[in-house]
Design a protein around this motif. Sequence first.
Motif, PDB file in Angstrom:
ATOM      1  N   LEU A  26       0.833  -1.212   0.000  1.00 53.43           N
ATOM      2  CA  LEU A  26       0.000   0.000   0.000  1.00 53.43           C
ATOM      3  C   LEU A  26       0.867   1.261   0.000  1.00 53.43           C
ATOM      4  O   LEU A  26       0.572   2.232  -0.698  1.00 53.43           O
ATOM      5  CB  LEU A  26      -0.942   0.002   1.209  1.00 53.43           C
ATOM      6  N   ALA A  28       3.913   1.453  -1.177  1.00 54.31           N
ATOM      7  CA  ALA A  28       4.553   1.543  -2.500  1.00 54.31           C
ATOM      8  C   ALA A  28       3.568   2.114  -3.523  1.00 54.31           C
ATOM      9  O   ALA A  28       3.949   2.939  -4.369  1.00 54.31           O
ATOM     10  CB  ALA A  28       5.032   0.169  -2.937  1.00 54.31           C
ATOM     11  N   LEU A  29       2.312   1.700  -3.440  1.00 59.01           N
ATOM     12  CA  LEU A  29       1.308   2.222  -4.367  1.00 59.01           C
ATOM     13  C   LEU A  29       1.066   3.711  -4.136  1.00 59.01           C
ATOM     14  O   LEU A  29       0.933   4.487  -5.080  1.00 59.01           O
ATOM     15  CB  LEU A  29      -0.013   1.449  -4.200  1.00 59.01           C
ATOM     16  N   SER A  30       1.037   4.086  -2.858  1.00 62.48           N
ATOM     17  CA  SER A  30       0.842   5.501  -2.535  1.00 62.48           C
ATOM     18  C   SER A  30       2.004   6.342  -3.062  1.00 62.48           C
ATOM     19  O   SER A  30       1.804   7.427  -3.623  1.00 62.48           O
ATOM     20  CB  SER A  30       0.713   5.650  -1.025  1.00 62.48           C
ATOM     21  N   ALA A  32       3.941   5.561  -5.559  1.00 64.42           N
ATOM     22  CA  ALA A  32       3.835   5.585  -7.024  1.00 64.42           C
ATOM     23  C   ALA A  32       2.828   6.645  -7.471  1.00 64.42           C
ATOM     24  O   ALA A  32       3.058   7.376  -8.441  1.00 64.42           O
ATOM     25  CB  ALA A  32       3.401   4.214  -7.527  1.00 64.42           C
ATOM     26  N   ARG A  33       1.731   6.741  -6.727  1.00 64.32           N
ATOM     27  CA  ARG A  33       0.699   7.733  -7.064  1.00 64.32           C
ATOM     28  C   ARG A  33       1.246   9.154  -6.920  1.00 64.32           C
ATOM     29  O   ARG A  33       1.044  10.012  -7.769  1.00 64.32           O
ATOM     30  CB  ARG A  33      -0.510   7.528  -6.157  1.00 64.32           C
ATOM     31  N   ASN A  35       4.352  10.094  -7.095  1.00 68.05           N
ATOM     32  CA  ASN A  35       5.301  10.316  -8.202  1.00 68.05           C
ATOM     33  C   ASN A  35       4.570  10.717  -9.467  1.00 68.05           C
ATOM     34  O   ASN A  35       4.979  11.642 -10.181  1.00 68.05           O
ATOM     35  CB  ASN A  35       6.094   9.034  -8.490  1.00 68.05           C
ATOM     36  N   ALA A  36       3.494   9.993  -9.741  1.00 63.74           N
ATOM     37  CA  ALA A  36       2.736  10.263 -10.968  1.00 63.74           C
ATOM     38  C   ALA A  36       2.119  11.652 -10.929  1.00 63.74           C
ATOM     39  O   ALA A  36       2.159  12.389 -11.918  1.00 63.74           O
ATOM     40  CB  ALA A  36       1.659   9.200 -11.148  1.00 63.74           C
ATOM     41  N   LEU A  37       1.569  12.020  -9.772  1.00 65.56           N
ATOM     42  CA  LEU A  37       0.902  13.329  -9.672  1.00 65.56           C
ATOM     43  C   LEU A  37       1.883  14.477  -9.865  1.00 65.56           C
ATOM     44  O   LEU A  37       1.537  15.529 -10.390  1.00 65.56           O
ATOM     45  CB  LEU A  37       0.197  13.450  -8.320  1.00 65.56           C
ATOM     46  N   ARG A  39       4.209  14.476 -11.910  1.00 63.78           N
ATOM     47  CA  ARG A  39       4.514  14.590 -13.345  1.00 63.78           C
ATOM     48  C   ARG A  39       3.357  15.180 -14.148  1.00 63.78           C
ATOM     49  O   ARG A  39       3.472  15.366 -15.351  1.00 63.78           O
ATOM     50  CB  ARG A  39       4.819  13.204 -13.936  1.00 63.78           C
ATOM     51  N   GLN A  40       2.241  15.415 -13.488  1.00 62.10           N
ATOM     52  CA  GLN A  40       1.100  15.966 -14.229  1.00 62.10           C
ATOM     53  C   GLN A  40       1.456  17.363 -14.709  1.00 62.10           C
ATOM     54  O   GLN A  40       1.866  18.215 -13.913  1.00 62.10           O
ATOM     55  CB  GLN A  40      -0.146  16.027 -13.343  1.00 62.10           C
ATOM     56  N   PRO A  41       1.343  17.623 -16.028  1.00 61.25           N
ATOM     57  CA  PRO A  41       1.711  18.953 -16.525  1.00 61.25           C
ATOM     58  C   PRO A  41       0.773  20.025 -15.974  1.00 61.25           C
ATOM     59  O   PRO A  41      -0.431  19.796 -15.846  1.00 61.25           O
ATOM     60  CB  PRO A  41       1.551  18.820 -18.044  1.00 61.25           C
TER      61      PRO A  41
ATOM     62  N   LEU B  14      -6.658   7.880  -9.269  1.00 59.47           N
ATOM     63  CA  LEU B  14      -5.557   6.924  -9.068  1.00 59.47           C
ATOM     64  C   LEU B  14      -5.732   6.166  -7.753  1.00 59.47           C
ATOM     65  O   LEU B  14      -5.469   4.961  -7.680  1.00 59.47           O
ATOM     66  CB  LEU B  14      -4.210   7.648  -9.095  1.00 59.47           C
ATOM     67  N   GLU B  18      -5.787   2.120  -7.894  1.00 56.37           N
ATOM     68  CA  GLU B  18      -4.429   1.586  -7.767  1.00 56.37           C
ATOM     69  C   GLU B  18      -4.380   0.134  -7.272  1.00 56.37           C
ATOM     70  O   GLU B  18      -3.571  -0.667  -7.743  1.00 56.37           O
ATOM     71  CB  GLU B  18      -3.570   2.489  -6.875  1.00 56.37           C
ATOM     72  N   GLN B  40       3.236   1.690 -11.405  1.00 57.48           N
ATOM     73  CA  GLN B  40       3.849   3.027 -11.337  1.00 57.48           C
ATOM     74  C   GLN B  40       4.057   3.604 -12.738  1.00 57.48           C
ATOM     75  O   GLN B  40       3.756   4.781 -12.982  1.00 57.48           O
ATOM     76  CB  GLN B  40       5.179   2.966 -10.592  1.00 57.48           C
ATOM     77  N   MET B  43       0.754   4.734 -14.111  1.00 59.30           N
ATOM     78  CA  MET B  43       0.288   5.972 -13.470  1.00 59.30           C
ATOM     79  C   MET B  43       1.047   7.183 -14.019  1.00 59.30           C
ATOM     80  O   MET B  43       0.452   8.231 -14.303  1.00 59.30           O
ATOM     81  CB  MET B  43       0.505   5.895 -11.964  1.00 59.30           C
ATOM     82  N   ILE B  44       2.355   7.036 -14.150  1.00 63.54           N
ATOM     83  CA  ILE B  44       3.172   8.163 -14.630  1.00 63.54           C
ATOM     84  C   ILE B  44       2.807   8.512 -16.074  1.00 63.54           C
ATOM     85  O   ILE B  44       2.658   9.689 -16.424  1.00 63.54           O
ATOM     86  CB  ILE B  44       4.671   7.826 -14.492  1.00 63.54           C
ATOM     87  N   ALA B  47      -0.460  10.365 -16.059  1.00 64.19           N
ATOM     88  CA  ALA B  47      -0.342  11.739 -15.545  1.00 64.19           C
ATOM     89  C   ALA B  47       0.388  12.639 -16.539  1.00 64.19           C
ATOM     90  O   ALA B  47      -0.018  13.779 -16.767  1.00 64.19           O
ATOM     91  CB  ALA B  47       0.375  11.727 -14.203  1.00 64.19           C
ATOM     92  N   GLU B  48       1.458  12.109 -17.136  1.00 65.98           N
ATOM     93  CA  GLU B  48       2.272  12.938 -18.032  1.00 65.98           C
ATOM     94  C   GLU B  48       1.549  13.260 -19.334  1.00 65.98           C
ATOM     95  O   GLU B  48       1.566  14.391 -19.804  1.00 65.98           O
ATOM     96  CB  GLU B  48       3.590  12.216 -18.356  1.00 65.98           C
TER      97      GLU B  48
END
Lengths: 110, 192
Positions: A26, A28-30, A32-33, A35-37, A39-41, B14, B18, B40, B43-44, B47-48
Amino acid sequence: MITNLDPEKITRLLTLSTGQLDQSTLLALSSARQNALQRQPVRAPVFALSMAHGIHRLIPSPIRLWVVAGLLIATTVIGMGYWNHVQEQQIDETDLAILTDDMPIDVFVN
Amino acid sequence: MVKLSSSAELSQFLTSVERRAYKHAIYAVRDDHAALDIVQDAMIKLAEKYGDKPAEELPMLFQRILQNTIRDYYRRQKVRSAWVSLFSGLQSRHDDEEFDPLDVLEDSENQSTPAAPEASLQQRQIIALIEDALGNLPARQREAFLLRYWEGLDTNETAAAMGCTEGSVKTHCSRAVHALSVSLKAKGVELP
């Protein structure tokens, strides 16, 4: 003959299984989330036209950047032209004064 | 006017997806770390590239990205296996060992958590058997089953996510349900 099972019964149990994930997964998933957020432009407007909000939203960001750059360059060029024009005018007035021998007194004082 | 998804909406989406995405990846690759990497990556990528898409488009886009990322993993594994077998010829047989969810079940039961009630234990065992049966399905059948019934995508969306026709989705789903029926019946599983 095998009777078909109800897919909903299976998916209900699968959903229950997602609640049994261990804490490290959990986390690790959090992570990852997050990290993804990151990168949101971000689509922030470069500038806002007070009278034309609808228009400035329709123009993509790179075009707005070019417009802003163009306005800055045009302002600079016009400013330099005006400054040159004023300088030339002053020089012309001085030359005329020299020719007519009508120089103001402060020219000789400095 | 189309409403674009905000950071909060993307985060909410997400968060909601997830765990299921992780399970999708686990069923497909049967490796915890690889599954986390896949989720991951997906998700990336979402988002990107599609972070500013309308919120209602996110589920289908994410599932498509997830399935493509799983396929990319398969391809990389295939290439790696080819190189390893070419150069060594002494590849460990551990990779070929059959995955038994009951092993995982025993491991989790050996932890310091208090003993679960009998009903809960039985439920866990049934879930493990279902997950095993799902893992043994052909990849496309499993993909169609999970997207259609677990993710709740309609036939059209599932077809778009899988990159196939709606007819193929219906066929895959039908075969998956039948295969699961046979598999679970053979193991004596009665679904509650």
